[in-house]
Scaffold this motif. Structure first.
Motif, PDB file in Angstrom:
ATOM      1  N   TYR A 423       0.823  -1.211   0.000  1.00  0.00           N
ATOM      2  CA  TYR A 423       0.000   0.000   0.000  1.00  0.00           C
ATOM      3  C   TYR A 423       0.858   1.263   0.000  1.00  0.00           C
ATOM      4  O   TYR A 423       0.449   2.293  -0.525  1.00  0.00           O
ATOM      5  CB  TYR A 423      -0.956  -0.006   1.196  1.00  0.00           C
ATOM      6  N   GLU A 424       2.040   1.184   0.570  1.00  0.00           N
ATOM      7  CA  GLU A 424       2.963   2.313   0.507  1.00  0.00           C
ATOM      8  C   GLU A 424       3.390   2.564  -0.936  1.00  0.00           C
ATOM      9  O   GLU A 424       3.450   3.701  -1.407  1.00  0.00           O
ATOM     10  CB  GLU A 424       4.174   2.027   1.389  1.00  0.00           C
ATOM     11  N   VAL A 425       3.686   1.471  -1.649  1.00  0.00           N
ATOM     12  CA  VAL A 425       4.080   1.591  -3.053  1.00  0.00           C
ATOM     13  C   VAL A 425       2.908   2.096  -3.894  1.00  0.00           C
ATOM     14  O   VAL A 425       3.077   2.945  -4.779  1.00  0.00           O
ATOM     15  CB  VAL A 425       4.587   0.237  -3.580  1.00  0.00           C
ATOM     16  N   LEU A 426       1.711   1.591  -3.622  1.00  0.00           N
ATOM     17  CA  LEU A 426       0.533   2.026  -4.376  1.00  0.00           C
ATOM     18  C   LEU A 426       0.229   3.498  -4.131  1.00  0.00           C
ATOM     19  O   LEU A 426      -0.168   4.227  -5.052  1.00  0.00           O
ATOM     20  CB  LEU A 426      -0.678   1.170  -3.999  1.00  0.00           C
ATOM     21  N   LEU A 427       0.424   3.969  -2.890  1.00  0.00           N
ATOM     22  CA  LEU A 427       0.198   5.385  -2.604  1.00  0.00           C
ATOM     23  C   LEU A 427       1.201   6.251  -3.363  1.00  0.00           C
ATOM     24  O   LEU A 427       0.833   7.281  -3.938  1.00  0.00           O
ATOM     25  CB  LEU A 427       0.298   5.644  -1.106  1.00  0.00           C
ATOM     26  N   GLU A 428       2.451   5.855  -3.351  1.00  0.00           N
ATOM     27  CA  GLU A 428       3.452   6.617  -4.093  1.00  0.00           C
ATOM     28  C   GLU A 428       3.110   6.663  -5.583  1.00  0.00           C
ATOM     29  O   GLU A 428       3.270   7.698  -6.239  1.00  0.00           O
ATOM     30  CB  GLU A 428       4.837   6.006  -3.885  1.00  0.00           C
ATOM     31  N   ARG A 429       2.643   5.559  -6.107  1.00  0.00           N
ATOM     32  CA  ARG A 429       2.265   5.511  -7.520  1.00  0.00           C
ATOM     33  C   ARG A 429       1.084   6.430  -7.799  1.00  0.00           C
ATOM     34  O   ARG A 429       1.037   7.137  -8.811  1.00  0.00           O
ATOM     35  CB  ARG A 429       1.928   4.067  -7.902  1.00  0.00           C
TER      36      ARG A 429
END
Length: 457
Positions: A423-429
């Motif tokens: 979810y951290e990666v998805l938020l950054e994306r």
């Protein structure tokens, strides 16, 4: 009763906040239960069609493919037209809102997430209902925060309470839901006694509403016998393997989203959802274990003692269809698909071990249960949540120690390999696609995509 030294205004503020948390829990429990029951009913449509249309064989497969594709396309149209941020899981949107970088437009998210989630989950896509319920719970909390005119930090705390209530409504797992806030949103959650208690209140109330309406039972109840401590090394090895699997899954998921976005820009954003919908419609008939969120699939796989080759095929197909389903951009979560995939991986691991040496009675089911927590830990990177969630989901409390070992090692391996919380990666994306760099020094900026824009989750 007031705490010693507490002013009347301070007591009133706490009472108001706790009242808001109760209302959020009630509303989220009602909405989450309604979605759960509606999806269960909607997923009977292939059987209804078979009973009422005079088609069979290839003609019936064409019909189910068309129906499933129509449901998926309708969900995509809703998201693209009214509220792009309602696509995907929604957890990253909640985390972004708690950071002050995203805006939860609750009056749009609530109806689109519910109807779109019903369409996408009812189509048979490999997605979980927890994504929509978490996002809708936070939307309810946003509405309550505005209605009660809460200050910024308390509003963000209530968003976490709504998200926890949504997860609790999806899985009837109140303790795991509270821990999810502590582990998953540790960077964003404005911790205080008031906000922490609000999370607990909302989660408990949500589950009470769920159990009053839908009954009280573990959603994936399994009976797992006690195993000797001498078998613990098997869980160590399982955790190591799942740490690698989690990193691979996360990277493949982001790759699938990027490929879907590139394809949509070159052709049409409706092309991939149409193709995936058709494939799901066919699989609903010819290989149903490759479809849907997978909570019931996990129970079926544990009971049926399928051969190694069959389990291997299930692992491969579930992996591919999870990526493809999420890449369509419709509302839906990845918790449930991860748990089902992990169950199959755990059983595959058990069957491979059995080729080397006989396993004790109940070992395959024990490995399957532990695998659910392990893959959850290496993808979400919340090992304590993984342990407690699996215990609450399955009722297999005898598996606490083996699951803890599996989750701990899976998390350590994922960290060593450079894996990051999905979810951290998805938020950054999401922030990058919205035009803001994730490392921006403007943490208070609220970012929302324009109506009609496209936000691939």
């Amino acid at each position: 009763m007031k705490a010693a030294g507490e002013t009347p205004s301070g007591f009133a503020d706490k009472a108001l906040y706790y009242l808001a948390a109760i209302l959020v829990g009630v509303a989220t429990g009602l909405i989450g239960t309604a979605l759960h029951l509606a999806v269960d009913r909607a997923l009977t449509w292939p059987a209804v069609l078979r009973a009422h249309v005079g088609l069979d064989g290839p003609h019936f497969l064409l019909l189910t493919a068309a129906v499933s594709a129509a449901l998926v396309l309708a969900a995509v149209w809703l998201v693209r037209t009214f509220v792009p941020e309602a696509g995907g899981s929604g957890v990253q949107e909640v985390e972004g809102a708690m950071e002050g970088r995203r805006t939860i437009r609750w009056s749009r998210v609530l109806p689109v997430k519910f109807v779109g989630g019903l369409l996408s989950l009812g189509s048979g896509l490999v997605l979980g209902r927890e994504g929509p319920t978490i996002h809708m719970g936070a939307s309810v909390a946003q509405a309550a925060a505005q209605g009660f005119k809460l200050p910024t930090m308390e509003s963000r705390g209530l968003l976490a309470a709504g998200a926890a209530a949504g997860l609790a409504a999806a899985f009837s797992a109140p303790l795991a839901s509270v821990l999810f806030v502590i582990e998953e949103t540790r960077r964003q959650f404005p911790y205080s006694l008031k906000t922490y208690t609000g999370v607990m209140i909302a989660s408990v109330v949500s589950v009470v509403v769920l159990e009053l309406l839908a009954g009280s039972r573990p959603f994936m109840a399994m009976t797992v016998p006690d195993l000797q401590l001498s078998f613990l090394p098997a869980f160590v090895l399982l955790g190591l393997l799942l740490g690698v699997a989690g990193v691979v899954f996360n990277r493949c998921l982001i790759w699938a989203l990027d490929m879907a976005l590139a394809l949509g820009r070159r052709t049409s954003f409706y092309l991939l959802p149409a193709v995936v919908g058709c494939a799901i419609g066919v699989l609903l008939v010819v290989q149903p274990e490759a479809t849907q969120g997978g909570d019931m699939l996990a129970l079926t796989l544990v009971r049926e003692n399928l051969p190694l080759a069959t389990i291997a095929i299930v692992v491969l197909v579930r992996f591919v269809m999870t990526l493809a389903s999420y890449a369509t951009g419709v509302p839906g979560g990845i918790f449930a698909p991860i748990l089902a995939l992990a169950t199959a991986l755990g059983l595959l691991f058990a069957l491979c071990l059995e080729l080397v040496a006989p396993l004790p009675a109940g070992a395959p089911s024990a490995l399957a249960v532990a695998a659910m927590g392990g893959l959850f830990s290496s993808t979400i990177r919340a090992p304590l949540v993984g342990v407690v969630l699996i215990a609450e989901l399955t009722g297999a409390y005898t598996m606490l120690l083996p699951t803890l070992v599996t989750c701990m090692l899976a998390n350590l391996v994922a960290d060593a390999l450079g894996g990051r919380p999905i979810y951290e990666v998805l938020l950054e994306r999401t922030l990058r696609l919205a035009g803001e760099t994730p490392s921006s020094a403007r943490p208070a900026a609220n970012v929302a995509l324009p109506i009609g824009g496209w936000d691939q989750r």
